[in-house]
Design a protein around this motif. Structure first.
Motif: not given
Length: 316
Positions: A176-201
Motif C-alpha cells: 500500500i502506498h502512503l502518499l496517495p492516501i495522504a493526498q486523499w486526506i489533504t483533498s478531503q480536508c481542504k474541501r471541508k468534508t465531514k467524512n471524519y471517520g474515514a479521514i481518521a482511518k
C-alpha cells in the motif's frame, strides 16, 4: 520498603578501560556465534536502505490539516503518542552508529541482545508504555478464529474511498502506498468534508506506516494494513509492532535490510543504555537532543515508577 536508586549501582561492575571492553566483545562474539551474522561480514553495507527512514515531506502538512473530530478518533484508538511522534518526525535524527552497535549484539534465535553476563530484550510492556499503545491486561486471552481469509486490501481501503482510480494509485503488488492516501486526506480536508471517520482511518494508516511499520520507502504491506485497520475495532497491536521490529533486527543481523520501528528501538536504547566514545568516556555519542523523547509534546503515559525501573541499568 522502597529501595533507593543508588543501591542498584552496587550490582553494576565499573567500566575499566576500552581494552577490557574489546576483550569482552571478542568473548561475546564467540558466545553468540551465528553463521552469516553481521559481525562476521565486515564487507557488508551496514543498515542498507536507510533512505526509507529519511524525512517525509508530505507527513506534517497533512497532519496539520486534520479536523479536530478526526484527531479525536485517533486519540480514542490509543494513537495519541504516535500522532505526536509523527508530527515531529521530520525533526528527528536517527543515530545509526548506536543502532548498528546493537544489531551486532542481536541474536536471531533468542530475539535478545546478548551482553557479557546477561541478555536484554524489548518487552511488550515497555513498548506499550513508550509508544502509548493500548496495553494488554495480564491474563487476557483474546478469542482466536480458526478461519483464515486472504487479506483484501481494497475492502479495507473501500471505507476510505470507492473510486477505482484512487484504489489503483494506493495499491501496488502486495503493498500500500502512503502518499496517495495522504493526498486523499489533504483533498478531503481542504474541501471541508465531514467524512471524519474515514479521514481518521486514513491518517492512522499513514502515521502507523511511518512510525510503527516502516518497511519499504513510503509503503506498507497488506498484512500491516490489516493490523492498522484493526485499531479502530479496539484490537491491541503492541505484539504485532514488537514482532515486526524483532523480524527487522534479525534481517539486518543476517545482512538484510533493516525495518521495523526504529523510533521504538531508540526509545528503548535511550532508557536503558548510555553510548559513549571508547577513547573518551566523558563524551556521549548519543545525546537526548536528537532522541525521539525530546520531541514528544504530550505525555508518554509513563509513570515515575517506570522511569526508576529502567534507570537501574543505565551505564552498563
Amino acid at each position: 520498603m522502597k529501595r533507593k536508586l543508588f543501591a542498584f549501582y552496587e550490582d553494576i561492575p565499573p567500566y575499566s578501560s576500552p581494552k577490557a571492553a574489546t576483550d569482552s566483545y571478542v568473548d561475546l562474539k564467540q558466545l553468540s556465534a551465528i553463521s552469516r551474522h553481521i559481525y562476521t561480514r565486515p564487507e557488508l553495507q551496514i543498515l542498507p536502505g536507510q533512505r526509507r527512514f529519511s524525512k517525509v515531506p508530505w507527513l506534517v502538512p497533512m497532519l496539520e490539516l486534520l479536523p479536530p473530530t478526526s484527531i479525536g478518533h485517533l486519540k480514542e484508538w490509543g494513537l495519541s503518542t504516535v500522532f505526536v511522534l509523527a508530527k515531529n518526525y521530520n525533526k528527528m535524527m536517527h543515530v545509526w552508529e548506536s543502532v548498528t552497535a546493537m544489531t551486532e549484539l542481536w541474536h536471531p534465535q533468542t530475539n535478545t541482545f546478548v551482553f557479557p553476563g546477561f541478555e536484554a530484550m524489548i518487552l511488550l510492556e515497555e513498548l506499550e508504555i513508550m509508544i502509548g499503545l493500548p496495553r494488554y491486561q495480564r491474563g487476557e486471552e483474546p478469542t482466536i478464529s480458526n478461519t483464515m481469509e486472504q487479506i483484501n486490501s481494497w475492502s479495507i481501503l473501500a471505507y476510505i474511498t470507492t473510486r477505482k482510480t484512487n484504489l489503483y494509485s494506493m495499491t501496488s503488488g502486495m503493498h500500500i502506498h502512503l502518499l496517495p492516501i495522504a493526498q486523499w486526506i489533504t483533498s478531503q480536508c481542504k474541501r471541508k468534508t465531514k467524512n471524519y471517520g474515514a479521514i481518521a482511518k486514513a491518517a492512522a494508516i499513514c502515521i502507523c506506516g511511518i512510525i510503527l511499520f516502516p518497511e519499504f520507502y513510503g509503503a506498507i504491506s497488506f498484512g500491516n494494513l490489516s493490523i492498522i485497520d484493526s485499531i479502530s475495532e479496539g484490537m491491541k497491536i503492541g505484539q504485532a509492532v514488537l514482532c515486526f521490529l524483532y523480524a527487522g533486527l534479525t534481517s539486518v543481523a543476517l545482512g538484510g535490510p533493516f525495518y521495523g520501528s526504529v523510533i521504538a528501538l531508540e526509545l528503548w536504547m535511550g532508557m536503558h543504555i548510555q553510548f559513549r566514545s571508547a577513547g573518551d568516556l566523558t563524551t556521549e555519542c548519543k545525546t537526548m537532543m536528537n532522541h525521539p523523547l525530546a520531541y514528544v509534546g504530550g505525555r508518554l503515559h509513563m509513570s515515575a515508577r517506570a522511569w526508576c525501573k529502567t534507570a537501574q541499568v543505565k551505564g552498563i
